[in-house]
Design an enzyme around this catalytic site. Sequence first.
Site, short mmCIF file in Angstrom:
data_model
loop_
_atom_site.label_atom_id
_atom_site.label_comp_id
_atom_site.label_asym_id
_atom_site.label_seq_id
_atom_site.Cartn_x
_atom_site.Cartn_y
_atom_site.Cartn_z
N HIS A 1 -2.42 -15.39 -12.53
CA HIS A 1 -1.04 -15.86 -12.85
C HIS A 1 -0.03 -15.91 -11.77
CE1 HIS A 1 2.19 -13.55 -11.80
NE2 HIS A 1 2.72 -12.48 -12.79
N ASN A 2 -0.92 -15.95 -10.76
CA ASN A 2 -0.02 -16.84 -9.65
C ASN A 2 0.38 -18.17 -10.21
OD1 ASN A 2 0.05 -14.19 -8.74
ND2 ASN A 2 -0.02 -14.67 -6.76
N HIS B 1 -23.18 -47.94 -16.47
CA HIS B 1 -23.07 -45.91 -16.56
C HIS B 1 -23.06 -45.57 -17.92
CE1 HIS B 1 -22.05 -44.42 -12.65
NE2 HIS B 1 -21.20 -45.76 -12.30
N SER C 1 0.42 -7.38 -9.41
CA SER C 1 2.11 -8.21 -9.80
C SER C 1 3.86 -7.48 -9.67
CB SER C 1 1.78 -9.04 -10.70
OG SER C 1 2.99 -10.07 -10.37
N GLY D 1 0.90 -1.25 0.04
CA GLY D 1 -0.16 -0.15 -0.58
C GLY D 1 0.72 1.07 -0.24
N GLU E 1 3.62 -18.68 -12.22
CA GLU E 1 4.38 -17.88 -11.23
C GLU E 1 4.44 -19.31 -10.35
OE1 GLU E 1 5.41 -15.41 -7.40
OE2 GLU E 1 4.41 -14.85 -9.25
N LYS F 1 -5.27 -12.55 -11.82
CA LYS F 1 -4.09 -12.74 -11.00
C LYS F 1 -3.98 -13.94 -10.50
CE LYS F 1 -0.81 -10.84 -8.36
NZ LYS F 1 -0.70 -11.88 -7.33
#
Length: 465
Positions: free
Chosen positions: A186-187, A449, A129, A14, A190, A183
């Site tokens: 993005h992380n 199934h 970021s 901040g 990363e 974001k």
Amino acid sequence: MAADIGVYGLGTMGSALALNFAEQGFDVAVSNRETDWIGPFLKEAEGLEGSVSGHETLAEFVDAIKTPRTILFMIPSGAPMDAMIKEVRVLLGEGDTIIDGGNADFNDTRARNEALDDTGIHFVGMGVSGGAEGARNGPSMMVGGSDHAWDQFRPMAEAIAAKFEGDPCVAHVGPDGAGHFVKTVHNGIEYADMQMIAEVYGVQRDMAGMPPSEIGAMFGRWTDGPLASYLVEISQSVLEAVDGETGKPMIDVILDAAGQKGTGRWTVVEALKLGQSASAIEAAVGARGWSSQKATRVDAQELLGHGTPAEMLPTEDELAGALLAGRILAHAQGFRVLAAASEQFEWSLDMARIAEIWRAGCIIRSALLDEFADAFRTELPHGHMILAPAMVERMRASVPSLRRVVAAAALAGQPVPALSAALSWHDSMAQGRGTADMIQGLRDFFGNHGFERVDREGSHHGSWA
């Protein structure tokens, strides 16, 4: 004079963003729950182009901002953000915008957006970021919210953002939770990127017996060309650093246990919800979990043994190729998750633009992002980035190296979970006829199934004995 923007929360991020706004000539009002933080910050802000004013109460802080107000909150996500919204909304008016700049769960962001939808107050979830340095000198920002909020915030956002050849690395990516979701992914990318770098380091350390400084020099040689990136660049710095207390390589005095704050795990959870594979990211998240079990791993090394002595030592070129292929595949998985979310939540995400705003300021900035942006602006078969002509060429050139590195590591008992996962995903996508027919046969046998046939439509059952 009324401030152009308010910044509440004077922690590392901040305060860096507030100083960045002021340095770009904007008048900034600041506040913080612990009011004794305000004075030292104001001293730090002296001499900047814009004026900075500090306010001890929330009401004074809000009153100091010109209307319609834009207020950036850099406080912990979750309950603290909900409490702040409840407290501040009674002080705000029509057209004012609350921006949550923390690493929030996009589901929470969507809920907060909906809760404020009929109040005239706009809510923005913004991914930031670049860490403290990026926040101070130019971050990459992913903004989600209304067009009104973006029009109001855009001049300030573009002024403080990182620039790539003059292009601000910020964009209004979509409504409600889109910014925080982008974001999050993005992380996740990363996580995979760092894990693959660590795996290459491990191959050279454990299989080749190479000292840290030499491994660092190798990463340094990769800072030009397709592997050029912020993470590769700082890998050299980390491996060449020396501990001032012991004189040993810094990397050798660091405990091999890595923590996580949750965004990588969120990427995997949301990928599964959306029916997508983020296996390289999942492997990276899992590897961090395993790393925390240090005592278990030490005992298991003696009990379980290891692989055979390394007979296949990958060359430097092969390691570079493996990292390149792995990085492309991890990004491709991340973009597929973004595409699935865009369709699910009707966000209309622009993948090319997202790649572009990651080119500077953020942690995963790399030379490849220009290529990814170009790929998304071509005709993509089935919407898959890896099927763009340029990416197909990259894969054909680099995947053979990925195979040799993964094979050599497997024979030597050297774990390379993220590189292995990337290769398995590549091979799964490249297999025209997979093995899910066997799974469907088993499901029909034990659970009736049903399955689809290759020669006609409808649900069918097998002639099982």
